[in-house]
Design a protein around this motif. Structure first.
Motif, PDB file in Angstrom:
ATOM      1  N   ARG A   1     -41.486  65.969   5.494  1.00 49.47           N
ATOM      2  CA  ARG A   1     -42.881  65.582   5.553  1.00 49.47           C
ATOM      3  C   ARG A   1     -43.187  64.746   4.318  1.00 49.47           C
ATOM      4  O   ARG A   1     -42.560  64.939   3.293  1.00 49.47           O
ATOM      5  CB  ARG A   1     -43.748  66.846   5.573  1.00 49.47           C
ATOM      6  N   GLY A   2     -44.126  63.844   4.425  1.00 49.78           N
ATOM      7  CA  GLY A   2     -44.457  63.028   3.264  1.00 49.78           C
ATOM      8  C   GLY A   2     -43.890  61.630   3.367  1.00 49.78           C
ATOM      9  O   GLY A   2     -43.169  61.315   4.311  1.00 49.78           O
ATOM     10  N   PRO A   3     -44.233  60.764   2.412  1.00 45.91           N
ATOM     11  CA  PRO A   3     -43.814  59.364   2.481  1.00 45.91           C
ATOM     12  C   PRO A   3     -42.298  59.215   2.504  1.00 45.91           C
ATOM     13  O   PRO A   3     -41.584  59.980   1.863  1.00 45.91           O
ATOM     14  CB  PRO A   3     -44.377  58.760   1.194  1.00 45.91           C
ATOM     15  N   ARG A   4     -41.851  58.191   3.242  1.00 50.05           N
ATOM     16  CA  ARG A   4     -40.404  57.970   3.349  1.00 50.05           C
ATOM     17  C   ARG A   4     -39.953  56.711   2.614  1.00 50.05           C
ATOM     18  O   ARG A   4     -38.806  56.316   2.724  1.00 50.05           O
ATOM     19  CB  ARG A   4     -40.005  57.880   4.825  1.00 50.05           C
ATOM     20  N   GLU A   5     -40.863  56.113   1.898  1.00 47.28           N
ATOM     21  CA  GLU A   5     -40.476  54.902   1.167  1.00 47.28           C
ATOM     22  C   GLU A   5     -39.619  55.253  -0.034  1.00 47.28           C
ATOM     23  O   GLU A   5     -39.853  56.258  -0.697  1.00 47.28           O
ATOM     24  CB  GLU A   5     -41.733  54.178   0.674  1.00 47.28           C
ATOM     25  N   GLY A   6     -38.662  54.374  -0.316  1.00 53.40           N
ATOM     26  CA  GLY A   6     -37.814  54.582  -1.484  1.00 53.40           C
ATOM     27  C   GLY A   6     -37.717  53.307  -2.279  1.00 53.40           C
ATOM     28  O   GLY A   6     -37.978  52.213  -1.765  1.00 53.40           O
ATOM     29  N   PHE A   7     -37.346  53.447  -3.532  1.00 57.10           N
ATOM     30  CA  PHE A   7     -37.201  52.269  -4.379  1.00 57.10           C
ATOM     31  C   PHE A   7     -36.027  51.421  -3.907  1.00 57.10           C
ATOM     32  O   PHE A   7     -35.089  51.929  -3.288  1.00 57.10           O
ATOM     33  CB  PHE A   7     -36.966  52.691  -5.829  1.00 57.10           C
ATOM     34  N   VAL A   8     -36.105  50.128  -4.223  1.00 52.68           N
ATOM     35  CA  VAL A   8     -34.989  49.218  -3.925  1.00 52.68           C
ATOM     36  C   VAL A   8     -34.490  48.622  -5.251  1.00 52.68           C
ATOM     37  O   VAL A   8     -34.914  49.045  -6.322  1.00 52.68           O
ATOM     38  CB  VAL A   8     -35.406  48.100  -2.940  1.00 52.68           C
ATOM     39  N   GLU A   9     -33.616  47.626  -5.153  1.00 56.14           N
ATOM     40  CA  GLU A   9     -33.025  47.075  -6.362  1.00 56.14           C
ATOM     41  C   GLU A   9     -33.937  46.062  -7.067  1.00 56.14           C
ATOM     42  O   GLU A   9     -33.687  45.685  -8.204  1.00 56.14           O
ATOM     43  CB  GLU A   9     -31.678  46.422  -6.030  1.00 56.14           C
ATOM     44  N   CYS A  10     -34.980  45.601  -6.390  1.00 51.39           N
ATOM     45  CA  CYS A  10     -35.860  44.589  -6.978  1.00 51.39           C
ATOM     46  C   CYS A  10     -37.008  45.261  -7.738  1.00 51.39           C
ATOM     47  O   CYS A  10     -37.784  46.038  -7.169  1.00 51.39           O
ATOM     48  CB  CYS A  10     -36.410  43.693  -5.876  1.00 51.39           C
ATOM     49  N   ILE A  11     -37.124  44.946  -8.999  1.00 50.42           N
ATOM     50  CA  ILE A  11     -38.126  45.615  -9.850  1.00 50.42           C
ATOM     51  C   ILE A  11     -39.552  45.307  -9.392  1.00 50.42           C
ATOM     52  O   ILE A  11     -40.429  46.173  -9.446  1.00 50.42           O
ATOM     53  CB  ILE A  11     -37.899  45.261 -11.339  1.00 50.42           C
ATOM     54  N   ASN A  12     -39.791  44.090  -8.916  1.00 52.04           N
ATOM     55  CA  ASN A  12     -41.153  43.738  -8.494  1.00 52.04           C
ATOM     56  C   ASN A  12     -41.580  44.540  -7.271  1.00 52.04           C
ATOM     57  O   ASN A  12     -42.722  44.982  -7.170  1.00 52.04           O
ATOM     58  CB  ASN A  12     -41.256  42.241  -8.210  1.00 52.04           C
ATOM     59  N   THR A  13     -40.641  44.724  -6.344  1.00 53.64           N
ATOM     60  CA  THR A  13     -40.950  45.544  -5.168  1.00 53.64           C
ATOM     61  C   THR A  13     -41.246  46.976  -5.625  1.00 53.64           C
ATOM     62  O   THR A  13     -42.203  47.607  -5.146  1.00 53.64           O
ATOM     63  CB  THR A  13     -39.743  45.548  -4.207  1.00 53.64           C
ATOM     64  N   ASN A  14     -40.460  47.474  -6.541  1.00 52.33           N
ATOM     65  CA  ASN A  14     -40.658  48.849  -7.025  1.00 52.33           C
ATOM     66  C   ASN A  14     -42.006  49.016  -7.709  1.00 52.33           C
ATOM     67  O   ASN A  14     -42.693  50.020  -7.512  1.00 52.33           O
ATOM     68  CB  ASN A  14     -39.530  49.243  -7.984  1.00 52.33           C
TER      69      ASN A  14
END
Lengths: 362, 491
Positions: free
Chosen positions: B131-144
């Protein structure tokens, strides 16, 4: 001033380490002298320690200084160091009985087949590590270990209740002089106020601080007293022959019969707290020796203190019983003076005027 | 470092650029603005050429009477920066920007039209939630950073960039909420990161290692997460987060051991369930670390610890085993560790085959052949599974398991007790960034216990944890009971 301890930590220190050390052979020794009134001997010791701690709290409030600072300020450096040297001897003697008990307990209950020296010597590596720590680390250990002590002691006591005959402690007071004899013989297991003597000046003054410390002591006293009563009520007239009651008290419970010796889990937890508790006299002896020698590195006095204890505990095996008898029969007055009387005498030392101003300003 | 000025003549500039950067992917595009020569300096693989043609070259070619100010106004980009040194020209170009240089001017204009291949935002494999958000960080700092900004939409969220790495020029972002974080902590961390003199930073673990205050310690000192919701909640507790370009793992400082026993799901499910699961995790870790050692100690020294019926089963199963109990357990543990390591590294297409060979054939055959006993295999299997209930601490705990096993084989249960005391003492006296590693258990901080092993109800978590020393402690305002009663009456 940055304090190493908080009153809560001192309270938990008392609860975590004071009762555990009295649960090995103290009961047997008290029962030998006072039989069914052994708990009164225990109560007497606890009451005297309680009063001493009360006096020391007052001393701390009055002086806001460590024991060494009070001595140095009023009697000079030389006298202060002489007194500390006597306390060094006191803590070395105080360390011996629990060490001896632990060694025998480990051998009897855990290692029926292996060499004692080999299995017990690593304790001193740990003890050196403990001795090198600051008071803050000891306080934090208490923060985490009180729960282990409490749960394990309560578990053993709860399992023992089934085979307890409360009638065994009656008639109360029948042993008369025996109670006093018992009181005297078990003094080395008590005089715990001496630890507190070396904590004054190191803890933060805060609201309800005194109450917290006193409640910590009362908690320990209740556990010790409950243990004494249940111990005698389980073993009754053979109590004076029970060397290691912890491993025996609970085993008659019907729960143990059906599940197995799960009381050993409680004993293992107790041994964790006890491992620290038996290193405490050596810890304070190290701090004292460090002050006497006046060096920065703690590992040197720690090595000396633990080396001396290791030699006594492992190589002088033949004389160990004699040393124990000497401590409990001939040195109890010495213990009483250093553990209770000197701390109370500090009440009569007045802080210097400048000091009073400083405290007032603070 | 020498700061080299940009030559005024464009010919000199081109010569200098060609001389300094002899690389095929670096392009120098020459064109005219009115009758003035100009160049665009960029790295082919990092820029959106279509956007440059459309938003930079085309408008500039139509410009009459070009001055530097006019160029700045004409270029259609939100990321514009005036640069004055040659060093910055290279820095900007290798960062993915396009640099416009013009004859007669010793300034340059950096325009941001970055474009490079990157992974889409997806659920991180290391922290899957029910349960809860499924988004995760990626390799691009701006996206993070955008993932983080979407969760803390406040001007108080400060993000400060530091460039680290002599050759890699990696961007590191230090993120914190002003007024919530402990005073002086961000400065301390920034100072530490700035002092890092390293050739290249490939992952946040480089920064994590540098941020640790006790280099030789076995225990973690920097928190890690792949999930923006967890990072945001940690920042809101008063921690400082560090994001590193090229790494999907965000770092948080200060770290406490407890945080690895808490999972994102705990906050999205019922308090009762969360408390039970947390206790279960603690129990599992104790089992994972101590069970193999306890079994060996019991077999070698303390047979009385085992119930009689269990003892008989063990006696039957170890009959004829040539290895000593400690060596048998050590051997089984080593096989498990090898299988574990191989299963992580091996290509996926052989994974199934190796699992069958390792798990079934090796285990079954070793027991049947009488090399290891069934209880030893079972204990290692239980320990292995239990260890993964706290995945963040697997490395530390697997080493501790090995240490305890060695101690139990040599000194028995008493040795284990001494080892446990030493570890407890080490942990309680350990501080990182003035924060005790074992907080809130030691030192005991009762107010923080509401989100320790016991997970309190949301209404109970009115204060930020004391552990991180935030001065702004209130995070939730709940109407008093009196107020609630009043509201009810008025309704």
């Amino acid at each position: 001033m940055k304090y190493d301890l908080k009153p809560r930590q001192i309270a938990l220190f008392m609860l975590a380490f004071f009762p555990i050390i009295k649960m090995f052979t103290m009961g047997k020794s008290a029962a030998e002298a006072a039989n069914e009134d052994m708990w009164i001997s225990v109560l007497l010791n606890l009451a005297i320690d309680f009063l001493t701690i009360l006096a020391l709290i007052w001393v701390d409030k009055k002086h806001n200084a460590t024991f060494y600072e009070i001595l140095e300020e009023n009697f000079g450096k030389i006298v202060a160091k002489i007194v500390l040297s006597i306390y060094f001897i006191y803590f070395m003697l105080k360390a011996f009985t629990p060490l001896f008990e632990q060694r025998n307990f480990v051998q009897n209950s855990f290692y029926g087949t292996s060499l004692t020296t080999f299995s017990f010597a690593p304790f001193f590596i740990l003890a050196i590590y403990i001795c090198c720590q600051k008071l803050r680390a000891i306080g934090r250990l208490a923060d985490i270990m009180w729960i282990m002590t409490l749960i394990s002691v309560l578990m053993i006591l709860a399992l023992s209740v089934e085979s307890t005959d409360l009638g065994a402690i009656f008639p109360i007071g029948a042993n008369g002089v025996g109670i006093l004899k018992g009181y005297g013989y078990i003094i080395p297991w008590f005089t715990d106020a001496s630890y507190f003597l070396f904590m004054i000046g190191y803890f933060k003054k805060e609201r309800h601080g005194t109450a917290k410390i006193l409640w910590g002591f009362i908690g320990h006293a209740l556990l010790t007293l409950a243990f004494s009563v249940i111990f005698y009520c389980v073993f009754t007239f053979v109590a004076s022959r029970e060397i290691f009651p912890l491993a025996e008290m609970a085993k008659y419970s019907s729960v143990i019969n059906s599940i197995g010796r799960f009381d050993y889990i409680a004993i293992l937890f107790m041994l964790i707290s006890n491992g620290v508790a038996i290193a405490l006299p050596m810890y304070f002896a190290t701090r004292i020796l460090k002050k006497i020698i006046g060096i920065e590195k703690t590992w040197i006095p720690a090595l000396i203190v633990n080396g001396l204890q290791l030699i006594t505990a492992t190589f002088l095996e033949r004389y160990q019983q004699a040393i124990i008898t000497f401590i409990h029969l001939d040195m109890n007055a010495f213990m009483l003076i250093l553990g209770n009387i000197i701390p109370v005498l500090l009440l009569f030392i007045k802080p210097k005027k400048e000091k009073l101003n400083e405290i007032y300003k603070g | 470092m020498n700061i080299e000025k940009i030559p005024t003549k464009i010919k000199d500039v081109i010569q200098l650029l060609q001389q300094k950067v002899a690389s095929d992917d670096v392009k120098i595009y020459e064109f005219n603005i009115s009758n003035k020569n100009a160049v665009i300096f960029y790295v082919d693989s990092l820029v959106d050429k279509k956007a440059i043609a459309e938003h930079v070259i085309r408008p500039l070619k139509n410009l009459i009477d070009p001055t530097f100010d006019k160029i700045t106004q004409t270029v259609n980009s939100q990321e514009i920066k005036i640069i004055e040194s040659l060093n910055d020209v290279f820095k900007e170009a290798f960062d993915g920007n396009s640099v416009i240089l013009m004859d007669g001017s010793n300034n340059a204009l950096s325009v941001g039209f970055k474009q490079f291949g990157m992974r889409a935002v997806a659920e991180p494999p290391t922290s899957v939630t029910l349960r809860g958000p499924r988004e995760g960080f990626v390799e691009c700092i701006n996206t993070n950073i955008s993932l983080l900004r979407r969760r803390i939409k406040s001007p108080e969220l400060k993000i400060e960039f530091i460039t680290v790495g002599k050759y890699s020029s990696t961007q590191v972002a230090v993120c914190y909420v002003n007024g919530v974080v402990k005073k002086g902590l961000p400065e301390k961390i920034k100072k530490k990161i700035k002092s890092l003199n390293i050739d290249a930073v490939y992952d946040s673990s480089y920064i994590a290692k540098y941020l640790t205050e006790h280099k030789t310690s076995l225990f973690k000192q920097v928190g890690t997460t792949e999930k923006p919701d967890i990072l945001a909640s940690k920042i809101m507790e008063g921690r400082v987060a560090i994001l590193v370009d090229g790494s999907p793992f965000g770092l948080t400082v200060p770290y406490v051991v407890l945080e690895d026993f808490q999972a994102a799901d705990d906050y999205y499910s019922s308090s009762y369930r969360a408390t039970m699961v947390r206790l279960l995790r603690l129990f599992s870790v104790l089992v994972a670390v101590l069970l193999p050692a306890l079994f060996v100690a019991a077999e070698l020294f303390h047979l009385q610890l085992l119930p009689l019926s269990f003892l008989l089963t063990i006696v039957n199963s170890i009959k004829g085993i040539p290895l000593s109990p400690s060596f048998e357990m050590f051997f089984t543990l080593m096989i498990f560790e090898i299988l574990n390591e191989a299963s992580i590294r091996m290509p996926k297409y052989v994974g199934m085959a190796v699992s069958i060979v390792g798990g079934l054939v090796l285990g079954e055959t070793a027991v049947n052949a009488g090399i290891i006993s069934a209880p030893a295999l079972m204990i290692i299997a239980i320990s292995g599974i239990c260890l993964y209930t706290v995945p963040e601490l697997v490395q530390t705990f697997s080493l501790l398991r090995l240490i305890f096993l060695c101690v139990a084989g040599s000194f028995g249960g008493y040795g284990m007790i001494l080892m446990a005391i030493a570890i407890i003492l080490y942990l309680v006296s350990f501080e990182s960034y003035d924060t005790p590693l074992m907080a809130p258990f030691s030192p005991l901080i009762i107010s923080d216990m509401k989100d320790a092993l016991y997970k309190g109800f949301l209404e109970e978590s009115t204060k930020r944890p004391k552990t991180f020393g935030s001065k702004n402690r209130t995070r939730l305002r709940v109407n008093s009971k009196k107020q609630q009663r009043k509201d009810k009456e008025s309704r």
